[in-house]
Enzyme design. Structure first.
Site, short mmCIF file in Angstrom:
data_model
loop_
_atom_site.label_atom_id
_atom_site.label_comp_id
_atom_site.label_asym_id
_atom_site.label_seq_id
_atom_site.Cartn_x
_atom_site.Cartn_y
_atom_site.Cartn_z
N CYS A 56 0.83 -1.21 0.00
CA CYS A 56 0.00 0.00 0.00
C CYS A 56 0.86 1.26 0.00
O CYS A 56 0.39 2.33 -0.37
CB CYS A 56 -0.94 0.01 1.21
N ASN A 57 2.12 1.15 0.41
CA ASN A 57 2.97 2.33 0.49
C ASN A 57 4.03 2.42 -0.60
O ASN A 57 4.68 3.45 -0.72
CB ASN A 57 3.68 2.37 1.85
N ARG A 58 4.22 1.34 -1.38
CA ARG A 58 5.30 1.38 -2.37
C ARG A 58 5.09 0.35 -3.46
O ARG A 58 4.44 -0.68 -3.26
CB ARG A 58 6.65 1.12 -1.70
N SER A 113 9.81 2.86 5.94
CA SER A 113 8.35 2.71 6.01
C SER A 113 7.69 3.95 6.58
O SER A 113 8.31 4.75 7.28
CB SER A 113 8.00 1.51 6.88
N GLN A 120 5.81 -5.56 9.09
CA GLN A 120 4.99 -6.17 8.04
C GLN A 120 5.70 -6.18 6.70
O GLN A 120 5.55 -7.11 5.91
CB GLN A 120 3.66 -5.42 7.93
N ILE A 198 -6.23 -6.38 7.51
CA ILE A 198 -7.52 -6.42 8.20
C ILE A 198 -7.43 -7.25 9.47
O ILE A 198 -7.99 -6.89 10.52
CB ILE A 198 -8.61 -6.98 7.26
#
Length: 435
Positions: A56-58, A113, A120, A198
């Site tokens: 989701c970030n990279r 991060s 994670q 989730i």
């Protein structure tokens, strides 16, 4: 061998642009195959190793080949995301050689991060490596790079307190919900999706003992497993539009390529709720919730980027740990680059591994020839001791022939230099052990 990387992350590109380059795990294999085919066209860059990390970030592409092809890789990625190379270049970073190793080590260790020190990403990198292996895209060089990344990350986590004060995205979501609702034990929470993020979010919210928990997922089996763990109910994604109004907090993170919660559905839910506030967190890239929802008066919608300011708290407390981690990474980079140099072609600076391989091959050839000769003599009934003596003498002569020839060749200065080298190579054990 050249190593290069291209990427975009939460510091260089906005959420919607990152969404264009988000690859689900089941998309990695065909994507890698397409990239390798593109790089190999016309044999310009044959046999290139590739791997893709997408979170989701990279999104990052790692490559290794005889020659770096940074521009070609950037052009291919831009085309796959439907944007111009110029736009992608303005929001991306490109790295080569030691900078690639340093970046990979920092990512694996959680230093790059949004949540400093989060663990994670390490699992996500390992999944990416397994996907590259399954696609046949991972070779010796990238395998070494990533295995060393994992080793460095392990050392960072065991030797420093880099993750001791980190606040996860899930914990940040709970903190924000607590600012909106006075008592989290009185709210009803819906989780959309059933993946790792989730599961983490549900764990944090469940600790607050909410009034109820529900899991909405495309496949009921995975949803039921998660719902059972937290004492909640499971529902189908198709039921979302009619049931959104039942929940006070909605946390979504699926692998959908299109939004699954639209503006109209949220507007209808607010009307049924008589405009009681609705807390929503969209952890997905691309988005699960249409961005227009954020403009609704009674909705508090947060994306992964919105959580950045929350998760960066306690930054000062981790600076000492960061310094320790960077020192470990520096040592790892030096070790990897030394390994790369050893694998360089014969004649280049530090390129000794190919030469060692050639020497071993030549030695094996000599051994095979002498063993075959000895077997023939034994088959004829020759004395065993005599055969062994001949075998050892023949092998020694083959191994020393080139050395003896060099000692007799050239002028006096050349012979003196050769003599010093030969003495260092062949007589070193005697001088050190006194034998």
């Amino acid at each position: 061998m050249a190593v290069w990387a291209l990427g975009i992350n939460h510091t260089t590109a906005p959420l919607d642009l990152r969404g264009r380059f988000a690859f689900a795990l089941d998309q990695i294999t065909p994507t890698l195959q397409g990239l390798r085919q593109s790089l190999g066209q016309g044999s310009r860059h044959p046999g290139v190793e590739t791997a893709i990390i997408s979170t989701c970030n990279r999104t990052e592409i790692y490559c290794a080949g005889e020659q770096a092809a940074v521009d070609h890789t950037l052009g291919w990625l831009a085309q796959s995301g439907g944007v111009s190379p110029a736009l992608l270049r303005s929001h991306s970073y490109t790295l080569e050689d030691s900078l690639v190793a340093r970046h990979a080590f920092r990512v694996a260790s959680g230093l790059d991060s949004m949540v400093l020190g989060e663990a994670q990403i390490l699992g996500q990198m390992k999944n990416a490596v397994r996907a590259a292996e399954s696609a046949g895209a991972l070779g010796t060089t990238l395998n070494q790079l990533f295995q060393r990344s994992f080793a460095v990350a392990k050392e960072v986590r065991t030797s420093t307190e880099i993750g001791a004060h980190s606040i996860s995205m899930a914990a940040a979501a709970v903190r924000l919900a607590g600012q909106l609702f006075e008592d989290l034990s009185q709210i009803r929470v819906l989780f959309v999706g059933a993946g790792e993020m989730i599961e983490l979010a549900a764990t944090h919210f469940a600790a607050k003992n909410p009034q109820s928990i529900a899991i909405a997922n495309r496949t009921l089996e995975r949803g039921e497993k998660l719902a059972t763990r937290f004492g909640g109910e499971v529902m189908r994604l198709s039921d979302l539009p009619e049931r959104l109004h039942e929940f006070d907090a909605i946390i979504s993170c699926t692998a959908s390529t299109l939004p699954i919660i639209g503006l109209g559905a949220v507007e209808r839910a607010l009307k049924k709720r008589r405009h009681r506030p609705l807390f929503m967190v969209d952890l997905a890239v691309p988005r699960d919730i249409e961005p227009e929802v954020k403009a609704l008066g009674d909705v508090y919608l947060y994306t992964v980027d919105d959580l950045a300011s929350v998760v960066q708290t306690a930054q000062a407390n981790r600076q000492a740990a960061v310094a320790q981690a960077e020192a470990i990474i520096d040592a790892g980079v030096q070790s990897f680059m030394h390994w790369m140099e050893l694998r360089s072609p014969v004649g280049s600076a530090g390129g000794v591994v190919p030469l060692i391989q050639q020497i071993n091959a030549q030695t094996d050839e000599w051994r095979a020839a002498e063993i075959a000769r000895a077997k023939k003599l034994l088959a004829k009934g020759e004395d065993v001791d005599a055969v062994l003596e001949a075998l050892s003498r023949g092998l020694a002569q083959k191994m020393l022939h080139g050395t003896m020839a060099e000692l007799r060749a050239g002028d006096a200065d050349m012979r003196a230099q050769t003599a010093q080298t030969v003495s260092r190579l062949f007589l070193r054990s005697q001088s050190k052990t006194g034998l």
